[in-house]
Design a protein around this motif. Structure first.
Motif, PDB file in Angstrom:
ATOM      1  N   ALA A   1       0.617  -1.046  -0.028  1.00 32.76           N
ATOM      2  CA  ALA A   1       0.044  -0.028   0.006  1.00 32.76           C
ATOM      3  C   ALA A   1       1.054   1.248   0.157  1.00 32.76           C
ATOM      4  O   ALA A   1       0.577   2.179  -0.568  1.00 32.76           O
ATOM      5  N   ALA A   2       1.915   1.312   0.630  1.00 37.09           N
ATOM      6  CA  ALA A   2       2.884   2.347   0.997  1.00 37.09           C
ATOM      7  C   ALA A   2       3.528   2.676  -0.577  1.00 37.09           C
ATOM      8  O   ALA A   2       3.799   3.766  -0.966  1.00 37.09           O
ATOM      9  N   GLY A   3       3.825   1.454  -1.107  1.00 35.37           N
ATOM     10  CA  GLY A   3       4.613   1.584  -2.595  1.00 35.37           C
ATOM     11  C   GLY A   3       3.510   2.318  -3.568  1.00 35.37           C
ATOM     12  O   GLY A   3       4.010   3.113  -4.373  1.00 35.37           O
ATOM     13  N   ILE A   4       2.179   1.949  -3.544  1.00 31.20           N
ATOM     14  CA  ILE A   4       1.137   2.264  -4.412  1.00 31.20           C
ATOM     15  C   ILE A   4       1.043   3.841  -4.243  1.00 31.20           C
ATOM     16  O   ILE A   4       1.085   4.575  -5.067  1.00 31.20           O
ATOM     17  N   ALA A   5       1.093   4.165  -2.643  1.00 34.23           N
ATOM     18  CA  ALA A   5       0.716   5.466  -2.713  1.00 34.23           C
ATOM     19  C   ALA A   5       2.312   6.286  -3.103  1.00 34.23           C
ATOM     20  O   ALA A   5       1.991   7.412  -3.634  1.00 34.23           O
ATOM     21  N   ALA A   6       3.211   5.841  -2.801  1.00 39.61           N
ATOM     22  CA  ALA A   6       4.559   6.388  -3.507  1.00 39.61           C
ATOM     23  C   ALA A   6       4.484   6.615  -5.042  1.00 39.61           C
ATOM     24  O   ALA A   6       4.857   7.582  -5.442  1.00 39.61           O
ATOM     25  N   LEU A   7       4.199   5.579  -5.634  1.00 37.73           N
ATOM     26  CA  LEU A   7       4.029   5.765  -7.261  1.00 37.73           C
ATOM     27  C   LEU A   7       2.912   6.832  -7.567  1.00 37.73           C
ATOM     28  O   LEU A   7       3.149   7.696  -8.502  1.00 37.73           O
ATOM     29  N   CYS A   8       1.884   6.795  -6.970  1.00 40.29           N
ATOM     30  CA  CYS A   8       0.871   8.012  -7.160  1.00 40.29           C
ATOM     31  C   CYS A   8       1.335   9.402  -6.837  1.00 40.29           C
ATOM     32  O   CYS A   8       1.171  10.084  -7.763  1.00 40.29           O
ATOM     33  N   SER A   9       2.220   9.493  -5.813  1.00 45.92           N
ATOM     34  CA  SER A   9       2.759  10.820  -5.284  1.00 45.92           C
ATOM     35  C   SER A   9       3.938  11.162  -6.566  1.00 45.92           C
ATOM     36  O   SER A   9       3.846  12.309  -7.077  1.00 45.92           O
ATOM     37  N   VAL A  10       4.528  10.346  -7.157  1.00 46.76           N
ATOM     38  CA  VAL A  10       5.457  10.733  -8.082  1.00 46.76           C
ATOM     39  C   VAL A  10       4.458  11.134  -9.501  1.00 46.76           C
ATOM     40  O   VAL A  10       5.342  11.982  -9.825  1.00 46.76           O
ATOM     41  N   GLN A  11       3.508  10.437  -9.625  1.00 51.25           N
ATOM     42  CA  GLN A  11       2.983  10.962 -10.882  1.00 51.25           C
ATOM     43  C   GLN A  11       2.065  12.402 -10.455  1.00 51.25           C
ATOM     44  O   GLN A  11       2.012  12.996 -11.290  1.00 51.25           O
ATOM     45  N   LEU A  12       1.853  12.465  -9.308  1.00 56.62           N
ATOM     46  CA  LEU A  12       1.532  13.977  -8.960  1.00 56.62           C
ATOM     47  C   LEU A  12       2.550  15.010  -9.233  1.00 56.62           C
ATOM     48  O   LEU A  12       2.315  16.007  -9.637  1.00 56.62           O
ATOM     49  N   VAL A  13       3.704  14.487  -8.798  1.00 58.68           N
ATOM     50  CA  VAL A  13       4.702  15.520  -8.887  1.00 58.68           C
ATOM     51  C   VAL A  13       5.089  15.938 -10.165  1.00 58.68           C
ATOM     52  O   VAL A  13       5.385  16.897 -10.890  1.00 58.68           O
ATOM     53  N   ILE A  14       4.931  14.810 -11.072  1.00 57.94           N
ATOM     54  CA  ILE A  14       5.109  14.863 -12.593  1.00 57.94           C
ATOM     55  C   ILE A  14       4.129  15.888 -13.387  1.00 57.94           C
ATOM     56  O   ILE A  14       4.469  16.841 -14.038  1.00 57.94           O
ATOM     57  N   VAL A  15       2.793  15.544 -13.020  1.00 60.11           N
ATOM     58  CA  VAL A  15       1.720  16.544 -13.371  1.00 60.11           C
ATOM     59  C   VAL A  15       1.880  17.778 -12.933  1.00 60.11           C
ATOM     60  O   VAL A  15       1.765  18.815 -13.615  1.00 60.11           O
ATOM     61  N   ALA A  16       2.381  17.995 -11.746  1.00 60.81           N
ATOM     62  CA  ALA A  16       2.608  19.537 -11.068  1.00 60.81           C
ATOM     63  C   ALA A  16       3.737  20.171 -12.080  1.00 60.81           C
ATOM     64  O   ALA A  16       3.808  21.408 -12.358  1.00 60.81           O
ATOM     65  N   TYR A  17       4.745  19.403 -12.298  1.00 54.34           N
ATOM     66  CA  TYR A  17       5.863  20.060 -13.041  1.00 54.34           C
ATOM     67  C   TYR A  17       5.266  20.419 -14.526  1.00 54.34           C
ATOM     68  O   TYR A  17       5.643  21.395 -15.072  1.00 54.34           O
ATOM     69  N   LEU A  18       4.389  19.292 -15.189  1.00 52.34           N
ATOM     70  CA  LEU A  18       4.022  19.821 -16.300  1.00 52.34           C
ATOM     71  C   LEU A  18       2.898  21.104 -16.394  1.00 52.34           C
ATOM     72  O   LEU A  18       3.288  22.009 -17.389  1.00 52.34           O
ATOM     73  N   VAL A  19       2.188  20.959 -15.459  1.00 50.18           N
ATOM     74  CA  VAL A  19       1.272  22.086 -15.289  1.00 50.18           C
ATOM     75  C   VAL A  19       2.142  23.503 -14.968  1.00 50.18           C
ATOM     76  O   VAL A  19       2.115  24.418 -15.877  1.00 50.18           O
ATOM     77  N   LEU A  20       2.979  23.329 -14.343  1.00 50.23           N
ATOM     78  CA  LEU A  20       4.047  24.646 -14.134  1.00 50.23           C
ATOM     79  C   LEU A  20       4.766  25.005 -15.299  1.00 50.23           C
ATOM     80  O   LEU A  20       4.732  26.388 -15.900  1.00 50.23           O
ATOM     81  N   ALA A  21       5.252  23.845 -16.011  1.00 53.56           N
ATOM     82  CA  ALA A  21       5.932  24.253 -17.303  1.00 53.56           C
ATOM     83  C   ALA A  21       5.111  24.643 -18.263  1.00 53.56           C
ATOM     84  O   ALA A  21       5.528  25.846 -19.206  1.00 53.56           O
ATOM     85  N   PHE A  22       3.889  24.233 -18.404  1.00 55.71           N
ATOM     86  CA  PHE A  22       2.834  24.703 -19.689  1.00 55.71           C
ATOM     87  C   PHE A  22       2.235  26.210 -19.252  1.00 55.71           C
ATOM     88  O   PHE A  22       1.586  26.805 -20.048  1.00 55.71           O
ATOM     89  N   SER A  23       2.120  26.535 -17.865  1.00 53.86           N
ATOM     90  CA  SER A  23       1.805  27.627 -17.554  1.00 53.86           C
ATOM     91  C   SER A  23       2.259  28.755 -17.364  1.00 53.86           C
ATOM     92  O   SER A  23       2.159  29.968 -17.179  1.00 53.86           O
ATOM     93  N   GLU A  24       3.893  28.867 -17.453  1.00 57.76           N
ATOM     94  CA  GLU A  24       4.722  29.635 -17.430  1.00 57.76           C
ATOM     95  C   GLU A  24       4.598  30.685 -18.543  1.00 57.76           C
ATOM     96  O   GLU A  24       4.130  30.180 -19.752  1.00 57.76           O
ATOM     97  N   ALA A  25       4.635  32.149 -18.367  1.00 60.87           N
ATOM     98  CA  ALA A  25       4.455  32.920 -19.507  1.00 60.87           C
ATOM     99  C   ALA A  25       5.772  32.913 -20.198  1.00 60.87           C
ATOM    100  O   ALA A  25       6.986  32.559 -19.952  1.00 60.87           O
TER     101      ALA A  25
END
Length: 144
Positions: free
Chosen positions: A109-133
């Motif tokens: 369960a902890a490993g699955i949660a860690a995998l999900c958190s990695v995906q959230l970090v990637i999504v956050a990076y992509l959102v930041l990258a595409f929202s920059e002026a």
């Protein structure tokens, strides 16, 4: 009947030079491009022609490059830290939330949660990258 090539012996290998260790891999020799990549070919020459370390420092002195580098470092640290903290928190909090579980169930369960958190970090990076002026230098490149 065997193929004609099977009857031929492989060409003799050159003897090891002085100071070299003779190595006879069990599968034979590999083609020249097997363990190298075209991107790495002449990488040191390209690094020197681009200015080397001094060129890298000059690029990082530009304000927009500093911001991009800081963002890269932050998200690199987040890619390591967030999953590790998520995994530890889930592993130790799980017994309190849903009752006592076996070690393997808690770790899964902890490993699955860690995998999900990695995906959230990637999504956050992509959102930041595409929202920059866009900076003026990138707008000029698009107009060309």
């Amino acid at each position: 009947a065997r193929p004609a090539m099977a009857d031929q012996e492989p060409p003799p290998r050159p003897a090891a030079r002085e100071g070299e260790i003779e190595f006879d891999p069990p599968l034979g020799k590999f083609p020249p491009m097997t363990f190298s990549h075209p991107v790495l070919h002449n990488a040191s020459a390209r690094w020197r022609s681009g200015g080397g370390s001094a060129g890298l420092v000059a690029l990082l002195k530009d304000g927009s490059n500093i911001k991009a580098f800081q963002t890269l470092v932050r998200f690199t640290v987040a890619m390591i830290g967030v999953p590790a903290l998520t995994m530890a928190a889930c592993y130790f909090a799980l017994p309190n939330l849903i009752g006592e579980q076996s070690h393997s169930q808690r770790m899964t369960a902890a490993g699955i949660a860690a995998l999900c958190s990695v995906q959230l970090v990637i999504v956050a990076y992509l959102v930041l990258a595409f929202s920059e002026a866009q900076t003026p230098s990138t707008e000029q490149k698009k107009d060309d």
